[in-house]
Design an enzyme around this catalytic site. Structure first.
Site: not given
Length: 289
Positions: A12, A131
């Site tokens: 990330d 998600e």
């Protein structure tokens, strides 16, 4: 023929730095992503996944130069996600050196974008990131903007829809479990993996090597994307006080070695060896370039 499970290192990115949080929030700086990417390539990762964590806030992906630098050094597939809303966005990332792209917000806002992208670049290039945050009654809802905004979409129904639109893979993140070390949401992974005919990548919750084995065996995951479990084991080795972190997050937390104690870091080569010993077929180490 039994397909071999892929182990994907997820990185990330915020600004120029590799970051990690819990539930996709509270991001802490770990170091420079190039160092980690190079290490994971040499350690035997099957793929790399770069996610621009703030791309949706700015409606664009900022990773072009990072992708170019990484592509010059590694020889494994690289997927890039975050802020990709148009075919031109995808084309730019692929030209920079990515092999696949991941879309979430752009796909939810315009589901036909999945079909357009698959037709333009091939289904094998298009990964749809889902998600998920479970609601109080257990219903798995889809979220966008790095887990910040609810869509009201049922994740099970959305997974079926993205397959019908031409997605080549699903990256399934349990936001509830992400960064906690409490293990994967195996019922969710299994339900979707058994329902669709495209690969499902499980992400969110790995705290031990056993968790990884469980989501493959019990959850029927085709691949597993890992961050904390791998990063925390090599952080001290790869982070450097000389790096310019540009204030992109909190470095003091990591320097105090205050990581989640439920996470038992493992080196990637050791993880693959343990999974092989558990009877799970792993891909062979790639040839170094």
């Amino acid at each position: 023929m039994t397909l071999k499970t892929r182990i994907i290192s997820r990185l990330d990115i915020k600004g120029p730095n590799l970051v990690k949080g819990v539930h996709l929030e509270g991001l802490r700086v770990l170091g420079k992503p190039e160092k980690f990417a190079r290490y994971y390539y040499q350690a035997g990762a099957d793929e790399l996944f770069y996610q621009d964590t703030v791309a949706s806030l700015y409606n664009r992906n900022h990773l072009g130069e990072l992708v170019r630098r990484t592509a010059q050094e590694i020889g494994i597939p690289m997927c890039v996600g975050g802020g990709l809303r148009t075919l031109a966005d995808i084309r730019a990332v692929l030209r920079a050196g990515a092999d696949k792209i991941a879309v979430n917000t752009g796909a939810v806002r315009n589901p036909d974008f999945i079909r357009q992208s698959a037709e333009a670049f091939g289904s094998s290039t298009i990964v749809v990131a889902i998600e998920v945050i479970r609601q109080p009654d257990g219903t798995p809802f889809c979220f966008v903007d790095n887990g910040r905004e609810s869509t009201g979409l049922n994740a099970i129904e959305w997974a079926q829809q993205v397959e019908s639109l031409g997605a080549g893979e699903i990256l399934l993140t349990s936001v509830d479990r992400e960064g906690t070390g409490n293990g994967f949401d195996i019922p969710l992974v299994k339900q979707i993996a058994d329902l669709v005919n495209i690969p499902v990548i499980a992400h969110g919750g790995a705290g031990t090597a056993v968790h990884v084995a469980d989501v493959i065996k019990k959850g029927h995951a085709d691949a597993v994307a890992l961050a904390s479990l791998l990063h925390y084991g090599v952080y001290a080795e790869l982070a450097s006080d000389s790096d310019d972190f540009n204030a992109e997050g909190n470095t003091q937390f990591m320097k105090r070695n205050a990581t989640n104690k439920r996470i038992k870091p493992v080196h990637l080569a050791d993880l693959k060896a343990s999974l092989t010993s558990a009877g799970l077929p792993m891909r062979l180490p790639h040839a170094q370039t």
